[in-house]
Design an enzyme around this catalytic site. Structure first.
Site, mmCIF file in Angstrom:
data_model
loop_
_atom_site.group_PDB
_atom_site.id
_atom_site.type_symbol
_atom_site.label_atom_id
_atom_site.label_comp_id
_atom_site.label_asym_id
_atom_site.label_seq_id
_atom_site.Cartn_x
_atom_site.Cartn_y
_atom_site.Cartn_z
ATOM 1 C CE LYS A 57 -4.537 -1.376 0.583
ATOM 2 N NZ LYS A 57 -4.515 -2.733 1.041
ATOM 3 C CB SER A 309 -0.133 -8.352 -0.859
ATOM 4 O OG SER A 309 -1.048 -9.109 -0.091
HETATM 5 C C1 LIG Z 1 -5.157 -3.805 0.645
HETATM 6 C C2 LIG Z 1 -4.522 -5.152 0.593
HETATM 7 C C3 LIG Z 1 -4.820 -6.081 -0.431
HETATM 8 C C4 LIG Z 1 -5.875 -5.820 -1.491
HETATM 9 O O1 LIG Z 1 -5.656 -4.678 -2.259
HETATM 10 P P1 LIG Z 1 -6.845 -4.018 -3.098
HETATM 11 O O2 LIG Z 1 -6.227 -2.923 -3.873
HETATM 12 O O3 LIG Z 1 -7.862 -3.511 -2.103
HETATM 13 O O4 LIG Z 1 -7.448 -5.100 -3.949
HETATM 14 C C5 LIG Z 1 -4.127 -7.280 -0.434
HETATM 15 N N1 LIG Z 1 -3.204 -7.589 0.511
HETATM 16 C C6 LIG Z 1 -2.904 -6.731 1.506
HETATM 17 C C7 LIG Z 1 -1.892 -7.137 2.505
HETATM 18 C C8 LIG Z 1 -3.543 -5.488 1.590
HETATM 19 O O5 LIG Z 1 -3.250 -4.638 2.585
#
Ligand SMILES: *Cc1c(COP(=O)(O)O)cnc(C)c1O
Length: 335
Positions: A57, A309
């Site tokens: 993010k 992520s």
């Molecule tokens: C926000 C987030 C996502 C998903 O992202 P989007 O853009 O809302 O689809 C996936 N993994 C993590 C760790 C996140 O913080």
């Protein structure tokens, strides 16, 4: 592919990359022997959970803050997220010397408040619901000229997240399938636009949890719909896509090839696999791509990239999960 399928010019992503390059980490791509053997094709893991603030993010937030003009930067930014977007925004704003206020309700647990404060933002606690917090956000925007930066449905946020797609192509030039966690869809929209503009045949697979998959339900309905928000191990994937969705619904419709849904047991298995096989600490939302591979729910066309992520998980919970406990976050005994 029809060139009209794209909503962003391809250089959007190279520009974003230049803008954020010296403020984010270029995270490693590693080969996974265990998943490659299981899948029968080379599988690579993008270790974005090692990003500063613990999730990707930061990319979108940094790009969005730096894209603001001087006046907007001087007035500051505001957010409502108590999770990874809030952390990323707080950090990005502090790095850029921009004031940042994150508004939240009294119901938000102390550890989340501390997490945001630790990144340098002012936390403003207002009211006892998200809606009441939103009233203060609207006031800051209307009366103090601050800019609201939302977590996914914003062009500069999407552009920042899409820089990951450029790194996938550089690190695995023969990639044929990309797996990406999916919630509001800012991440997958950026990645799909950046990758398919350069390599249209790459398959893009989104992975969500069964418990509250708003984007999957919206795509099935043909328009944005609300779904009940349920407790899940993939807590960063909770929340809706916005009934007034501007970008991500359309990008997912036009460029994402498939959406895979996982149950809680499968997500827990992904967290365990990340730890015991790959030696990585990953939160539930960050582990869904691994989980989809472990559960054999994703069809891989050839050399593949799975995105890890984020890593922001309560470490006591993590310890229980990797020790083999089936943690019942719902408290309903039905995981
Ligand atoms: C926000 C987030 C996502 C998903 O992202 P989007 O853009 O809302 O689809 C996936 N993994 C993590 C760790 C996140 O913080």
């Amino acid at each position: 592919m029809n060139p009209n399928s794209f909503q962003f010019a391809p250089e959007t992503f190279t520009q974003a990359r230049t803008r954020i390059a010296d403020r984010i980490l270029r995270t490693p791509m590693v080969h996974s022997s265990s998943l490659s053997e299981r899948a029968g094709v080379p599988v690579h893991l993008k270790l974005e959970q090692l990003q500063k603030t613990g999730s990707f993010k930061l990319r979108g937030a940094t790009n969005a803050v730096l894209a603001l003009d001087e006046t907007a930067q001087a007035n500051g930014v505001v957010g409502v997220s108590t999770g990874n977007h809030g952390r990323g925004l707080a950090y990005a704003a502090r790095q850029a010397g921009v004031k940042c206020i994150i508004c939240m309700s009294r119901l938000v647990p102390q550890n989340k408040i501390d997490g945001i404060r630790a990144q340098g933002a002012e936390v403003r606690i207002v009211g006892s619901s998200q809606d009441e917090a939103q009233v203060e956000v609207d006031r800051l925007v209307d009366e103090e000229g601050m800019t609201l930066l939302p977590p996914f449905d914003h062009k500069d946020i999407i552009a920042g997240q899409g820089t990951l797609g450029l790194e996938f192509l550089e690190d695995v030039p023969d990639v044929e399938t990309v797996l990406v966690p999916l919630s509001g869809g800012g991440l997958i929209s950026g990645v799909a636009e950046a990758v398919k503009a350069r390599k249209p045949d790459v398959k893009i697979i989104g992975v969500s949890m069964e418990r509250g998959a708003a984007m999957a339900a919206s795509q099935a309905a043909g328009h944005p719909v609300q779904v009940p928000e349920l407790p899940t191990l993939a807590d960063s994937l909770g929340g809706g896509i916005g009934l007034e969705n501007r970008y991500t619904f359309n990008v997912v419709r036009d460029l994402v090839d498939n959406i895979v849904l996982l149950n809680e047991v499968e997500i827990a298995a992904g967290i365990r696999h990340a730890y015991w096989q790959e030696r990585q600490v990953v939160e539930g939302s960050g582990a869904v791509c691994l989980a989809a591979l472990v559960a054999d729910k994703a069809k891989l066309a050839g050399p593949s990239v799975a995105l890890l992520s984020g890593c922001n998980i309560d470490m006591n919970m993590h310890q229980r999960i990797i020790s083999g406990e089936d943690v019942d976050v719902a408290g309903e005994g039905e995981i």
